[in-house]
Design an enzyme around this catalytic site. Sequence first.
Site, PDB file in Angstrom:
ATOM      1  N   HIS A  47      23.646   9.740  62.458  1.00 39.70           N
ATOM      2  CA  HIS A  47      24.236   9.422  61.162  1.00 39.70           C
ATOM      3  C   HIS A  47      25.357  10.396  60.809  1.00 39.70           C
ATOM      4  CE1 HIS A  47      20.376   7.184  59.668  1.00 39.70           C
ATOM      5  NE2 HIS A  47      20.951   6.613  60.708  1.00 39.70           N
ATOM      6  N   SER A 104      23.201   2.762  64.073  1.00 41.75           N
ATOM      7  CA  SER A 104      23.423   3.431  62.791  1.00 41.75           C
ATOM      8  C   SER A 104      24.531   4.475  62.836  1.00 41.75           C
ATOM      9  CB  SER A 104      22.123   4.059  62.288  1.00 41.75           C
ATOM     10  OG  SER A 104      21.573   4.924  63.257  1.00 41.75           O
TER      11      SER A 104
END
Length: 281
Positions: free
Chosen positions: A259, A206
């Site tokens: 992230h 991610s």
Amino acid sequence: MIEIGQLPNARAAQAFIDYLKGLGIECYTEASPHGVTIMLADPQYETTARDEFNQFIQTPYDSKYLQASWDNGDTQSKFDYGSGTLGLVQQFLTNAGPLTLITFGICVIVYAAMNLGFANSVFETLSFFNAVPESHSGEFWRIFTPSLMHFSALHIIFNLLWWWYLGGKIETKLGTRPLFFLLLIAGTLPNIAQYLMTGPNFGGLSGVVYAVVGYTWLMGVRQPSCGISLPQSYMGFMMIWLVLGFTDLLGMPIANGAHIGGLTVGLAQALFDSRKSSLKH
């Protein structure tokens, strides 16, 4: 080449392209995971093309679009809808480069191994420093390899769809080098950030996904002619997802450090690459 928008099927896309052709605006289509992407050949018509696209999605059945297909459609050409499974495989391969596909395959293999009785062995080998007692600083790969591990079907599907879609765009339009730097840097530095925030027990691509999201979006804004872009709605969705990660609404652990770190890497590289492109011109 500028992405104008996406339509759910090839017939609608062809009708819109035929209509723009009557206005003297040349467009073409690219397959995408969510339908068909409309690409504009000449940047000087971007404003007009976007305005027409917004009108089209509001009234796609207007008689003027049907008439445009009769007036401007090429009766000698056939739109390729693919041929079942073979068409899907071909689309998967042609819309991505070697680095995109190799990384995709490695993540799938790692996930399969973790679900076929080798979860402990894989985790002990690929996890971040201090996740297992035997790890030590000489095992340099551990700064990157957590990015290759996924812990649920939803986790890997979400990440790999974005990786294939955006990573493939970057590699096929701009080359392997920018994607390689995104993968290398966003697959390492965000892992360090995540470790500092929550400790060593994490994994997933991610951070890299947010890097390619930020990179594609900003490159499309700063260098529309580069051939890659991300619709504002997609960027908005990813930002909402980022914010939700700091709440308990998703009901799952979220790698917020990765992230944010990945997004920062992607935006920073886009600033550098777009500036470099501007200097060349």
